[in-house]
Enzyme design. Structure first.
Site, PDB file in Angstrom:
ATOM      1  N   PRO A  65       0.788  -1.234   0.000  1.00  0.00           N
ATOM      2  CA  PRO A  65       0.000   0.000   0.000  1.00  0.00           C
ATOM      3  C   PRO A  65       0.817   1.280   0.000  1.00  0.00           C
ATOM      4  CG  PRO A  65       0.096  -0.901   2.189  1.00  0.00           C
ATOM      5  CD  PRO A  65       0.796  -1.898   1.313  1.00  0.00           C
ATOM      6  N   ASP A 118       3.733   1.507 -11.332  1.00  0.00           N
ATOM      7  CA  ASP A 118       2.510   2.295 -11.335  1.00  0.00           C
ATOM      8  C   ASP A 118       2.707   3.626 -10.624  1.00  0.00           C
ATOM      9  OD1 ASP A 118       1.177   0.305 -12.661  1.00  0.00           O
ATOM     10  OD2 ASP A 118       0.220  -0.529 -10.878  1.00  0.00           O
ATOM     11  N   LYS A 153      -1.355   5.139 -14.526  1.00  0.00           N
ATOM     12  CA  LYS A 153      -2.606   5.591 -15.148  1.00  0.00           C
ATOM     13  C   LYS A 153      -3.182   6.679 -14.256  1.00  0.00           C
ATOM     14  CE  LYS A 153      -3.608   1.065 -17.169  1.00  0.00           C
ATOM     15  NZ  LYS A 153      -2.309   0.461 -16.814  1.00  0.00           N
ATOM     16  N   GLY A 177       1.150  -1.133  -7.192  1.00  0.00           N
ATOM     17  CA  GLY A 177       0.682  -0.825  -5.853  1.00  0.00           C
ATOM     18  C   GLY A 177      -0.262  -1.906  -5.356  1.00  0.00           C
ATOM     19  N   ASP A 228      -1.567  -5.404  -4.518  1.00  0.00           N
ATOM     20  CA  ASP A 228      -1.319  -6.756  -5.011  1.00  0.00           C
ATOM     21  C   ASP A 228      -1.619  -6.790  -6.506  1.00  0.00           C
ATOM     22  OD1 ASP A 228      -1.169  -9.869  -4.093  1.00  0.00           O
ATOM     23  OD2 ASP A 228      -2.605  -9.593  -5.722  1.00  0.00           O
ATOM     24  N   MET A 249     -10.416   2.844  -5.778  1.00  0.00           N
ATOM     25  CA  MET A 249     -10.572   3.818  -6.876  1.00  0.00           C
ATOM     26  C   MET A 249     -11.989   4.391  -6.919  1.00  0.00           C
ATOM     27  SD  MET A 249      -8.355   1.705  -9.726  1.00  0.00           S
ATOM     28  CE  MET A 249      -9.016   0.099  -9.251  1.00  0.00           C
ATOM     29  N   GLY A 304      -3.415   5.791   2.650  1.00  0.00           N
ATOM     30  CA  GLY A 304      -3.270   4.806   3.722  1.00  0.00           C
ATOM     31  C   GLY A 304      -1.858   4.268   3.856  1.00  0.00           C
TER      32      GLY A 304
END
Length: 480
Positions: free
Chosen positions: A226, A249, A271, A302, A304, A384, A413
């Site tokens: 995370p 990412d 993205k 990020g 899993d 998201m 988080g």
């Protein structure tokens, strides 16, 4: 003092330990693991040693040290709290040319017991010549995190075929290249994936060829967790340290990337809503291009890779093109962010199940089974979701979820800037707007979300617009 490093074969040999406490117990456990025949001399024995004596694993010589105890032993360890006795044991051992170790006294010791990293049959020993054993232990901890546990299986496999390797690779340089290929190539990868038979076939195929086989194209799909780098798995850390190129990412934190190999090429393929956006097809092309070039490729995601990370799509693409793909799971954000907010996703009193959802998917939210998602006694963890909070709340309320159902939004988080905004479901969009919630953020809906107010332990807690009264929890969870 400079020590001569030495690994001793004590299998079946008598070794003496003077002392019967917990320190002696640790020393004896290591000696037993090495196959030594241990004799212990002490007035009293700790419970573990007494049990080992009763089991016949070690011999108890008596209460008072006797010089004849040294007559036929190969090593002796003095581990009593009597410094005079320790010195006496060491002096007598030296006169009989027996190596002795006095615990916590380097000056009296003829050998040191190192900190050990064990990957049997590979053993790595760390010694500070008795100057700073605590530092040796810390260095051991670092090596434990760096060295793959499959290394032991690789060494054992190479040991079985050592004679054939020497025969097929008589030139030293060629032999070194062969071993480099074992460590960096598909043989090690197969062992890491718990495929020993495949690893052995690969070794034999390479050995039968005239040249050392080139590295086989492969990609590691790695979960970065995370954000908090301390939550990275050991396997993920090792992958970062072996990577030639890292495709990462947007949500992979700088702190995690800082743990990667310094000379690894880093490519941002994140993205971003309303910003630069790397198409999935372009990510596929980059993975294929770098893998076919023989580079160690890490696709770093990020959370899993298999939880809303498109890891399944990338794995299917790579396998269709003959690229070996290894999966390194990461701690998914729902679990980590909830924990850092003090929220148990399941709870015997409040939630019997948990649903992992995404606010962005191929299907419209209208296609989701809202009557099922709106039921009590369950937790919704929505990834998201920031741009669709109004829509999510509206669907849940329309499907029958109570207006006073607690929610919590965990923003950033596990990171130092973490915030938790909580309140009642009916106020979700208003609360999020008032506190200017931004991605990345995880939405948690369900009775357990109210526990964030009670069990907060990390980061900033923002008081909700409408505080959820904790006494409503039993009512919310009451049957009917």
């Amino acid at each position: 003092m400079k020590l001569y490093p030495l690994f001793a074969d004590l299998n079946g040999l008598p070794v003496l330990v003077v002392g019967g406490g917990t320190v002696a117990e640790r020393k004896i456990a290591a000696l037993l693991a090495a196959g030594a025949q241990v004799r212990v001399g002490a007035r009293t024995l700790c419970s573990a040693l007494a049990e080992w004596v009763a089991q016949g694993r070690i011999d108890h010589l008596g209460t008072s040290f006797q010089p004849e105890w040294l007559d036929d032993v190969w090593l002796v360890i003095a581990a009593t709290d009597d410094s005079d006795l320790n010195a006496r044991v060491a002096a007598m051992a030296q006169r009989q040319r027996i190596f002795a170790n006095v615990v916590d006294d380097a000056a009296l010791s003829r050998f040191q017991v190192p900190a050990v990293v064990e990957r049997t049959p590979l053993t790595i020993a760390i010694s500070t010549a008795g100057a700073a054993p605590a530092l040796a232990r810390r260095i051991r901890e670092k090596l434990e995190s760096m060295l793959d546990h499959a290394l032991g299986e690789l060494v054992a496999l190479a040991q079985r075929y050592r004679a054939r390797i020497i025969e097929r690779r008589p030139d030293l340089a060629a032999r070194r290249a062969f071993y480099d290929g074992l460590l960096d190539g598909p043989v090690m990868s197969a062992l890491r994936c718990r495929q020993p038979e495949r690893a052995e076939r690969l070794l034999l195929d390479t050995l039968a060829s005239a040249e050392t086989a080139p590295r086989k194209a492969s990609v590691l799909l790695v979960g970065a967790g995370p954000g908090d780098p301390s939550l990275l798995t050991l396997r993920a850390l090792r992958a970062l340290n072996q990577a030639d190129v890292i495709l990462h990412d947007q949500l992979v934190s700088d702190a995690v990337l800082a743990l990667a190999r310094r000379d690894a090429e880093r490519i941002d393929v994140g993205k971003r809503c309303g910003g630069r956006h790397t198409q999935q097809e372009q990510i596929h092309r980059l993975l294929l291009e770098h893998a076919r070039a023989g580079r160690c490729v890490v696709r770093l995601k990020g959370g899993d890779p298999f939880v809303f990370g498109r890891g399944g799509e990338e794995m299917e693409f790579l396998q269709r093109h003959g690229i070996v793909c290894e999966i390194v799971p990461g701690m998914t954000s729902a679990v980590a962010c909830a924990a850092y907010a003090g929220i148990p996703l399941t709870h015997r009193d409040y939630a019997r199940s948990v649903h992992l959802l995404t606010g962005h998917g191929k299907e419209s939210p209208d296609a989701m089974d809202w009557p099922v998602l709106a039921q009590d006694h369950q937790t919704l963890a929505v990834y998201m979701s920031v741009s669709r909070l109004d829509e999510l709340a509206r669907h849940l309320l329309a499907a029958g979820r109570r207006a006073d159902t607690p929610f919590a939004i965990v923003e950033n988080g596990t990171l130092p800037q973490q915030r938790v905004i909580s309140g009642a479901l009916s106020d979700l969009p208003t609360s999020a707007a008032r506190h200017a919630v931004r991605s990345p953020a995880l939405l948690i809906v369900g009775e357990v979300a109210a526990l964030a107010n009670r069990h907060a332990w990390f980061g900033e807690q923002t008081r909700p617009v409408h505080q959820v009264d904790e006494c409503v929890l039993p009512e919310l969870c009451a049957d009917g």
